[in-house]
Design an enzyme around this catalytic site. Structure first.
Site, mmCIF file in Angstrom:
data_model
loop_
_atom_site.group_PDB
_atom_site.id
_atom_site.type_symbol
_atom_site.label_atom_id
_atom_site.label_comp_id
_atom_site.label_asym_id
_atom_site.label_seq_id
_atom_site.Cartn_x
_atom_site.Cartn_y
_atom_site.Cartn_z
ATOM 1 N N ALA A 185 -10.483 0.737 1.777
ATOM 2 C CA ALA A 185 -10.337 -0.337 0.782
ATOM 3 C C ALA A 185 -11.611 -0.597 -0.003
ATOM 4 O O ALA A 185 -11.611 -1.433 -0.906
ATOM 5 C CB ALA A 185 -9.901 -1.631 1.473
ATOM 6 N N GLU A 229 -13.785 0.072 17.182
ATOM 7 C CA GLU A 229 -14.655 0.140 16.004
ATOM 8 C C GLU A 229 -15.857 -0.774 16.170
ATOM 9 O O GLU A 229 -15.726 -1.864 16.741
ATOM 10 C CB GLU A 229 -13.856 -0.265 14.747
ATOM 11 C CG GLU A 229 -12.731 0.696 14.419
ATOM 12 C CD GLU A 229 -12.008 0.365 13.115
ATOM 13 O OE1 GLU A 229 -12.392 -0.609 12.442
ATOM 14 O OE2 GLU A 229 -11.072 1.087 12.762
ATOM 15 N N HIS A 274 -13.582 3.351 8.379
ATOM 16 C CA HIS A 274 -12.774 2.179 7.986
ATOM 17 C C HIS A 274 -13.198 1.701 6.592
ATOM 18 O O HIS A 274 -13.564 0.540 6.395
ATOM 19 C CB HIS A 274 -12.917 1.049 9.006
ATOM 20 C CG HIS A 274 -11.782 0.068 8.950
ATOM 21 N ND1 HIS A 274 -11.357 -0.656 10.030
ATOM 22 C CD2 HIS A 274 -10.960 -0.313 7.920
ATOM 23 C CE1 HIS A 274 -10.350 -1.435 9.693
ATOM 24 N NE2 HIS A 274 -10.093 -1.234 8.412
ATOM 25 N N ASP A 314 10.683 1.418 7.549
ATOM 26 C CA ASP A 314 10.133 0.079 7.722
ATOM 27 C C ASP A 314 11.187 -0.760 8.440
ATOM 28 O O ASP A 314 12.390 -0.629 8.178
ATOM 29 C CB ASP A 314 9.800 -0.545 6.356
ATOM 30 C CG ASP A 314 8.834 -1.711 6.473
ATOM 31 O OD1 ASP A 314 7.715 -1.609 5.965
ATOM 32 O OD2 ASP A 314 9.206 -2.736 7.090
ATOM 33 N N ALA A 343 -4.152 2.576 8.467
ATOM 34 C CA ALA A 343 -3.593 1.286 8.881
ATOM 35 C C ALA A 343 -4.507 0.612 9.889
ATOM 36 O O ALA A 343 -5.455 -0.084 9.518
ATOM 37 C CB ALA A 343 -2.186 1.494 9.445
ATOM 38 N N ARG A 344 -4.245 0.840 11.162
ATOM 39 C CA ARG A 344 -5.066 0.318 12.244
ATOM 40 C C ARG A 344 -5.177 1.385 13.332
ATOM 41 O O ARG A 344 -4.206 2.096 13.620
ATOM 42 C CB ARG A 344 -4.470 -0.969 12.834
ATOM 43 C CG ARG A 344 -4.779 -2.210 12.019
ATOM 44 C CD ARG A 344 -6.263 -2.532 12.040
ATOM 45 N NE ARG A 344 -6.613 -3.754 11.337
ATOM 46 C CZ ARG A 344 -6.978 -3.803 10.068
ATOM 47 N NH1 ARG A 344 -6.991 -2.697 9.334
ATOM 48 N NH2 ARG A 344 -7.316 -4.941 9.509
ATOM 49 N N ILE A 364 0.838 -1.208 0.000
ATOM 50 C CA ILE A 364 0.000 0.000 0.000
ATOM 51 C C ILE A 364 0.865 1.246 0.000
ATOM 52 O O ILE A 364 0.633 2.195 -0.765
ATOM 53 C CB ILE A 364 -0.962 0.000 1.197
ATOM 54 C CG1 ILE A 364 -1.995 -1.114 1.047
ATOM 55 C CG2 ILE A 364 -1.661 1.353 1.342
ATOM 56 C CD1 ILE A 364 -2.858 -1.329 2.279
ATOM 57 N N ASP A 400 -9.077 6.909 9.077
ATOM 58 C CA ASP A 400 -10.015 5.901 8.573
ATOM 59 C C ASP A 400 -10.250 4.796 9.591
ATOM 60 O O ASP A 400 -11.180 4.012 9.437
ATOM 61 C CB ASP A 400 -9.472 5.294 7.267
ATOM 62 C CG ASP A 400 -10.431 4.294 6.637
ATOM 63 O OD1 ASP A 400 -11.620 4.639 6.468
ATOM 64 O OD2 ASP A 400 -9.993 3.176 6.320
#
Length: 319
Positions: free
Chosen positions: A287, A265, A284, A175, A235-236, A156, A260
């Site tokens: 995608a 949630e 969320h 990363d 992401a999360r 992504i 997002d």
């Protein structure tokens, strides 16, 4: 008796008709989530007793569930993040778990860029005020020339970098497993996290939720960011400390955010972030495009068929 597949991802018949037809053609009975939200343990336990495969949304899949599902052989995660699935417990019970890695990269990356534009140009608030007849002016910022920091550099993030490269930006990435070949190809500079936090005008998050990434961005990190910087989280939710983010936005320690995903949630209407006008909030849904539903639907269905036929599924996570 037909083997059963439980689909807890929502809108399956409407958006994944081809995948459902494929499973049914191969003799499966498809049982769908009728709640329009993640299923609870009480709801799952009434369904999993005789299912062979699962196309999973963000419901919790752990040993408590696996104990009740003696026939379960494969879980296809309808998305990338698998923090809701206990991979080791699944392995213990002989359940293969796969995800949609690299299948929804374009839709999430496009939404990332959309959130950047929405925050920098105040698009949501201007839409509301224009509809109210106020005709307000707002001086925003361009993306061109900005320093972009990507936290996480998987599929992504790499597609995000490809898009943002067209805006003539300077892109950095961090990363723990740096992909130098991809970075070179995309004109991205790999660096450390502190450099990204301190120097970026725009930070986008693309890391999984793990013990190491939980609250990766909290009070300390927001205080290190530029006052003019914005942060985007596709992401999360737990990757950001929401209380710290609220304080940083409220006191203008940072300029804005596009969110997002949330710590809890579905996010409650009382979430303090929703009070602020310098944050753009989505449910969320980064995608969620027709193309992604079709592609992920087919991939998860094929994974179930592969396991049934003695083959390894793509993106098998708990080998």
């Amino acid at each position: 008796m037909k083997k059963k597949v439980l689909v807890t991802a929502t809108n399956y018949s409407r958006l994944c008709a081809g995948a459902k037809a494929l499973l049914e053609k191969e003799g499966f009975e498809v049982i769908e989530n009728t709640f329009g939200r993640p299923m609870t343990f009480e709801e799952l336990k009434d369904k999993v007793g005789d299912v062979y495969g699962v196309v999973a949304g963000v419901d919790t899949w752990n040993e408590d569930v696996f104990k009740l599902a003696p026939n379960l052989k494969v879980i296809g995660r309808f998305g990338i993040g698998v923090d809701n699935i206990d991979l080791e417990a699944a392995k213990k019970y002989g359940i293969k778990v796969m995800n949609a890695r690299a299948i929804n990269s374009d839709s999430v990356a496009e939404c990332t860029v959309g959130l950047i534009l929405a925050v920098l140009r105040n698009l949501v608030n201007l839409d509301k005020s224009t509809r109210a007849g106020k005709w307000e002016r707002y001086v925003g910022y361009t993306i061109r020339g900005k320093k972009i920091g990507l936290v996480g550099f998987g599929a992504i993030a790499q597609y995000t970098a490809k898009i943002l490269g067209a805006f003539e930006t300077e892109i950095f990435a961090y990363d723990v497993y740096p992909n130098h070949a991809a970075a070179k190809k995309l004109g991205v500079t790999m660096t450390d996290l502190d450099t990204i936090i301190k120097q970026s005008d725009i930070i986008t998050l693309h890391v999984p939720c793990t013990p190491e990434t939980t609250k990766l961005f909290s009070k300390k990190e927001f205080e290190m960011m530029k006052a003019s910087a914005v942060i985007i989280n596709v992401a999360r939710g737990p990757v950001i400390d929401e209380n710290a983010l609220y304080d940083a936005l409220k006191t203008h320690k940072i300029a804005g955010a596009g969110i997002d995903v949330y710590e809890v949630e579905p996010a409650a209407a009382a979430n303090p972030l929703f009070e602020l006008d310098n944050v753009v909030c989505l449910p969320h849904s980064a995608a969620e495009t027709y193309e992604t539903y079709e592609a992920v639907g087919m991939a998860t269905a094929q994974a179930i068929l592969d396991v049934m036929n003695g083959r390894d599924p793509i993106n098998w996570l708990n080998k």
